[in-house]
Design a protein around this motif. Structure first.
Motif, PDB file in Angstrom:
ATOM      1  N   VAL A 136       0.864  -1.182   0.000  1.00  0.00           N
ATOM      2  CA  VAL A 136       0.000   0.000   0.000  1.00  0.00           C
ATOM      3  C   VAL A 136       0.901   1.233   0.000  1.00  0.00           C
ATOM      4  O   VAL A 136       1.622   1.479   0.972  1.00  0.00           O
ATOM      5  CB  VAL A 136      -0.921   0.025   1.226  1.00  0.00           C
ATOM      6  CG1 VAL A 136      -1.818   1.254   1.194  1.00  0.00           C
ATOM      7  CG2 VAL A 136      -1.758  -1.252   1.309  1.00  0.00           C
ATOM      8  N   LEU A 137       0.864   1.984  -1.090  1.00  0.00           N
ATOM      9  CA  LEU A 137       1.626   3.223  -1.186  1.00  0.00           C
ATOM     10  C   LEU A 137       0.743   4.374  -0.716  1.00  0.00           C
ATOM     11  O   LEU A 137      -0.318   4.629  -1.289  1.00  0.00           O
ATOM     12  CB  LEU A 137       2.076   3.464  -2.622  1.00  0.00           C
ATOM     13  CG  LEU A 137       2.772   4.808  -2.887  1.00  0.00           C
ATOM     14  CD1 LEU A 137       4.083   4.910  -2.120  1.00  0.00           C
ATOM     15  CD2 LEU A 137       2.991   5.012  -4.382  1.00  0.00           C
ATOM     16  N   VAL A 138       1.178   5.065   0.336  1.00  0.00           N
ATOM     17  CA  VAL A 138       0.452   6.219   0.859  1.00  0.00           C
ATOM     18  C   VAL A 138       1.240   7.471   0.492  1.00  0.00           C
ATOM     19  O   VAL A 138       2.387   7.643   0.914  1.00  0.00           O
ATOM     20  CB  VAL A 138       0.251   6.133   2.382  1.00  0.00           C
ATOM     21  CG1 VAL A 138      -0.539   7.345   2.881  1.00  0.00           C
ATOM     22  CG2 VAL A 138      -0.472   4.837   2.751  1.00  0.00           C
ATOM     23  N   VAL A 139       0.624   8.317  -0.319  1.00  0.00           N
ATOM     24  CA  VAL A 139       1.278   9.530  -0.786  1.00  0.00           C
ATOM     25  C   VAL A 139       0.851  10.678   0.121  1.00  0.00           C
ATOM     26  O   VAL A 139      -0.321  11.054   0.154  1.00  0.00           O
ATOM     27  CB  VAL A 139       0.906   9.831  -2.252  1.00  0.00           C
ATOM     28  CG1 VAL A 139       1.696  11.037  -2.763  1.00  0.00           C
ATOM     29  CG2 VAL A 139       1.160   8.614  -3.136  1.00  0.00           C
ATOM     30  N   GLY A 140       1.806  11.216   0.888  1.00  0.00           N
ATOM     31  CA  GLY A 140       1.507  12.284   1.834  1.00  0.00           C
ATOM     32  C   GLY A 140       1.598  11.785   3.263  1.00  0.00           C
ATOM     33  O   GLY A 140       0.834  10.902   3.663  1.00  0.00           O
ATOM     34  N   ALA A 141       2.534  12.345   4.028  1.00  0.00           N
ATOM     35  CA  ALA A 141       2.777  11.895   5.399  1.00  0.00           C
ATOM     36  C   ALA A 141       2.350  12.932   6.423  1.00  0.00           C
ATOM     37  O   ALA A 141       2.961  13.059   7.482  1.00  0.00           O
ATOM     38  CB  ALA A 141       4.254  11.541   5.578  1.00  0.00           C
ATOM     39  N   GLY A 142       1.291  13.678   6.112  1.00  0.00           N
ATOM     40  CA  GLY A 142       0.682  14.554   7.102  1.00  0.00           C
ATOM     41  C   GLY A 142      -0.214  13.744   8.026  1.00  0.00           C
ATOM     42  O   GLY A 142      -0.238  12.506   7.965  1.00  0.00           O
TER      43      GLY A 142
END
Length: 338
Positions: A162-168
């Motif tokens: 699972v690629l999660v784009v954005g680490a906010g």
């Protein structure tokens, strides 16, 4: 009561307002904590598409119940949060059990005034028991529920990448619940400091810097040549959203949790040949809230580690603009109400 109002983009003002009227079927909550979300930051910048001014921000909320509004099982004085998306109850989405995407939805702090105030009246049906959680924890249920809902939309399966784009904060919630679902999480972000936070505080298995010249090569190597079968955007950046189509495996699912104002474009042949699925994910459901609470109680998630900045209500106007600057290192700012 003291209330902080976003008069227009880039301009806050404190105002004295009367205590809210409490219609039949509404509860009254004394706000104790307000988490600051990307939605609030985008609204301050004038970049939130569902927004108008003036508006009282704040939808990540925890408080003390002053009036139950007749909600069964609730007692005055208990710590609560609530689901801040108020549906009409009659539209096609509401009839299907999806009030999170009601055709006439009123989101607290977006379409109607939110929680940067002392007292707030909310539908009694939206209340959620505190279940022994602290005010800090209760205020963080909503952003985690956003992440949990995105993972549910993606139908993440054990063992898949699972690629999660954005680490906010929203991206972190997505990562947490993708991990809980059994996914092997890859975090992608421009900010090396946030990627370090993902590794050290959230236990993310793989991190990739978005500006690296070999992102595709890194993802190819991590996934054994397959590429991620799930890509979830949590940036709300048009550039990031459009770029991430290329990272999707054949047969994969792409879920847009992040939101931006304009249109997006992508190569139809590239998307078509993958027989890919494109999904949006809006808000969250009561089931998502319950999943988050159960996960917090079981120790699977400790959202208080996200709190990097803490300010009293009276200093929000002075501090808010600084949270737009990545150099401040803000992950989650928490407002303490009087």
């Amino acid at each position: 009561m003291n209330t902080l109002v976003c008069i227009e983009p880039g301009h806050f003002a404190y105002e004295q307002r009367p205590a809210p009227a409490v219609p039949a079927g509404y509860a009254l909550v004394r706000i104790r904590r307000v988490g600051i979300c990307g939605t609030d930051l985008h609204a301050y910048e004038g970049k939130q598409p569902f927004f108008n001014y003036p508006r009282v921000l704040g939808h990540e909320l925890a408080g003390e119940l002053v009036d139950t509004g007749g909600a069964p099982g609730f007692e005055r004085g208990e710590a609560v949060t609530f689901i801040p998306y108020f549906g009409c109850g009659t539209c096609i989405a509401c009839r299907a059990g999806l009030p999170n995407c009601c055709t006439h939805i009123k989101v607290c702090g977006v379409h109607i005034d939110g929680g940067l105030t002392e007292l707030l009246a909310v539908p009694a049906t939206a209340l959620v028991h505190g279940q022994g959680l602290s005010y800090d924890e209760l205020a963080l249920i909503e952003p985690l529920a956003i992440g949990a809902h995105g993972v549910s939309r993606a139908a993440v399966r054990p063992g898949e990448f699972v690629l999660v784009v954005g680490a906010g904060p929203i991206g972190l919630g997505v990562m947490e619940f993708a991990r809980i679902a059994g996914g092997r999480v890859i975090a992608l972000d421009l900010n090396a400091q946030r990627l370090a936070f993902c590794r050290e505080k959230v236990g993310v298995e793989y991190t990739v810097e978005a500006q690296a010249p070999n992102v595709m090569e890194q993802l190819h190597g991590i996934t054994g040549g397959d590429m991620p079968t799930v890509v979830i955007d949590a940036t709300g950046s048009q550039k990031a959203i459009e770029s991430a189509f290329q990272y999707l495996a054949h047969g994969g699912r792409y879920v847009l949790v992040g939101l931006q104002k304009g249109e997006i474009s992508f190569s139809h042949p590239e998307f078509h040949k993958r027989e890919a699925t494109l999904l949006s994910s809006r808000n969250a459901t009561r089931a998502d809230f319950e999943h988050v609470i159960a996960s917090m109680q079981a120790g699977h998630v400790d959202p208080t580690t996200y709190i990097t900045h803490r300010v009293p209500f009276g200093q929000v106007q002075a501090e808010f603009a600084s949270w737009l600057d990545p150099k401040t290192g803000v992950i989650k700012a928490m407002v303490e109400m009087p």
